[in-house]
Design a protein around this motif. Structure first.
Motif, PDB file in Angstrom:
ATOM      1  N   SER A  15       1.022  -1.355   0.071  1.00 53.28           N
ATOM      2  CA  SER A  15      -0.166   0.030  -0.006  1.00 53.28           C
ATOM      3  C   SER A  15       1.263   1.444   0.366  1.00 53.28           C
ATOM      4  N   SER A  16       2.185   1.459   1.035  1.00 52.29           N
ATOM      5  CA  SER A  16       3.051   2.580   0.726  1.00 52.29           C
ATOM      6  C   SER A  16       3.755   2.308  -0.466  1.00 52.29           C
ATOM      7  N   ALA A  17       3.897   1.451  -1.248  1.00 53.24           N
ATOM      8  CA  ALA A  17       4.801   1.240  -2.379  1.00 53.24           C
ATOM      9  C   ALA A  17       3.813   2.185  -3.176  1.00 53.24           C
ATOM     10  N   LEU A  18       2.270   1.424  -3.813  1.00 51.75           N
ATOM     11  CA  LEU A  18       1.558   1.797  -4.403  1.00 51.75           C
ATOM     12  C   LEU A  18       0.144   3.636  -3.998  1.00 51.75           C
ATOM     13  N   ASN A  59       4.192  10.045  -7.460  1.00 51.61           N
ATOM     14  CA  ASN A  59       4.838  10.548  -7.610  1.00 51.61           C
ATOM     15  C   ASN A  59       4.416  10.765 -10.292  1.00 51.61           C
ATOM     16  N   LEU A  60       2.946  10.150  -9.559  1.00 53.40           N
ATOM     17  CA  LEU A  60       2.538   9.891 -11.008  1.00 53.40           C
ATOM     18  C   LEU A  60       1.843  11.109 -11.417  1.00 53.40           C
ATOM     19  N   SER A  61       1.072  11.312 -10.212  1.00 50.03           N
ATOM     20  CA  SER A  61       0.398  12.814  -9.954  1.00 50.03           C
ATOM     21  C   SER A  61       0.813  13.833 -11.124  1.00 50.03           C
ATOM     22  N   GLY A  62       2.123  13.972 -10.711  1.00 52.47           N
ATOM     23  CA  GLY A  62       2.793  15.699 -11.496  1.00 52.47           C
ATOM     24  C   GLY A  62       3.129  16.464 -10.770  1.00 52.47           C
ATOM     25  N   PHE A  63       1.918  16.882  -9.875  1.00 49.46           N
ATOM     26  CA  PHE A  63       2.511  17.837  -9.357  1.00 49.46           C
ATOM     27  C   PHE A  63       3.347  18.523  -8.263  1.00 49.46           C
ATOM     28  N   ASN A  64       3.859  17.333  -8.093  1.00 47.48           N
ATOM     29  CA  ASN A  64       4.843  17.105  -6.278  1.00 47.48           C
ATOM     30  C   ASN A  64       5.770  17.646  -7.788  1.00 47.48           C
ATOM     31  N   LYS A  65       6.232  17.368  -8.841  1.00 48.98           N
ATOM     32  CA  LYS A  65       7.312  18.047  -9.773  1.00 48.98           C
ATOM     33  C   LYS A  65       7.013  19.736  -9.865  1.00 48.98           C
ATOM     34  N   TYR A  66       6.367  20.645  -9.485  1.00 44.46           N
ATOM     35  CA  TYR A  66       6.125  21.883  -9.550  1.00 44.46           C
ATOM     36  C   TYR A  66       6.054  22.385  -8.031  1.00 44.46           C
ATOM     37  N   GLY A  67       6.597  21.149  -7.086  1.00 45.69           N
ATOM     38  CA  GLY A  67       6.517  21.757  -5.774  1.00 45.69           C
ATOM     39  C   GLY A  67       5.484  21.621  -4.891  1.00 45.69           C
ATOM     40  N   LEU A  68       4.453  21.837  -5.435  1.00 47.64           N
ATOM     41  CA  LEU A  68       2.856  21.757  -5.157  1.00 47.64           C
ATOM     42  C   LEU A  68       2.825  20.706  -3.481  1.00 47.64           C
ATOM     43  N   TRP A  69       1.953  20.621  -2.792  1.00 51.82           N
ATOM     44  CA  TRP A  69       1.236  20.171  -1.763  1.00 51.82           C
ATOM     45  C   TRP A  69      -0.195  19.981  -2.981  1.00 51.82           C
ATOM     46  N   ARG A  70      -0.764  18.800  -1.302  1.00 53.25           N
ATOM     47  CA  ARG A  70      -2.001  18.142  -2.768  1.00 53.25           C
ATOM     48  C   ARG A  70      -3.400  19.343  -1.459  1.00 53.25           C
ATOM     49  N   ASP A  71      -3.169  19.815  -0.947  1.00 52.58           N
ATOM     50  CA  ASP A  71      -4.271  20.327  -0.920  1.00 52.58           C
ATOM     51  C   ASP A  71      -3.313  21.662  -1.254  1.00 52.58           C
ATOM     52  N   ARG A 106       2.976   5.995  -2.850  1.00 57.15           N
ATOM     53  CA  ARG A 106       4.597   6.683  -3.603  1.00 57.15           C
ATOM     54  C   ARG A 106       4.079   6.770  -4.619  1.00 57.15           C
ATOM     55  N   ILE A 107       3.874   5.674  -5.836  1.00 55.58           N
ATOM     56  CA  ILE A 107       3.851   5.209  -7.564  1.00 55.58           C
ATOM     57  C   ILE A 107       3.063   6.530  -7.765  1.00 55.58           C
ATOM     58  N   CYS A 108       1.354   6.051  -7.511  1.00 54.73           N
ATOM     59  CA  CYS A 108       0.770   7.654  -7.329  1.00 54.73           C
ATOM     60  C   CYS A 108       0.972   9.231  -6.907  1.00 54.73           C
TER      61      CYS A 108
END
Length: 111
Positions: free
Chosen positions: A12-15, A21-33, A17-19
């Motif tokens: 569950s933690s690996a999945l 990183n695939l979302s893409g917003f973290n590449k811009y330095g954004l947080w989920r909120d 983490r994969i999801c």
């Protein structure tokens, strides 16, 4: 059979983490909120309840992401937001605001 040897907690933690990183917003330095739609009345109210420093940090992350998007670029990999560093600063407040609004509507319905 090989998958049964892997603990479910790891999967569950690996999945997760994969999801993330695939979302893409973290590449811009954004947080989920940072991605929560701020045109919703409950979110607007929640934004008024959090401290000024958090709002300034949120605005900085959003402006930096917009600038990077305009430049068609992303942050260097060492500056990407990691799942461990991503905290939910707005979601609990939004849930509280929605709960209060629903209670108020229920109260108004009864009386």
């Amino acid at each position: 059979m090989a998958l049964s040897l892997i603990p479910k907690r790891f999967m569950s933690s690996a999945l997760q983490r994969i999801c993330y990183n695939l979302s893409g917003f973290n590449k811009y330095g954004l947080w989920r909120d940072d991605l929560i739609d701020d045109t919703d009345q409950d979110v607007i109210e929640a934004l008024t309840r959090i401290d000024e420093k958090t709002i300034d940090e949120r605005n900085y992350r959003i402006l930096r992401a917009v600038q990077l998007s305009i430049q068609k670029d992303v942050l260097p990999k060492d500056q990407w937001t990691k799942l461990e560093n991503d905290k939910l600063y707005l979601t609990p407040v939004v849930k509280q605001v929605r709960k209060e609004r629903e209670e108020r509507e229920e109260w108004n319905k009864l009386y």
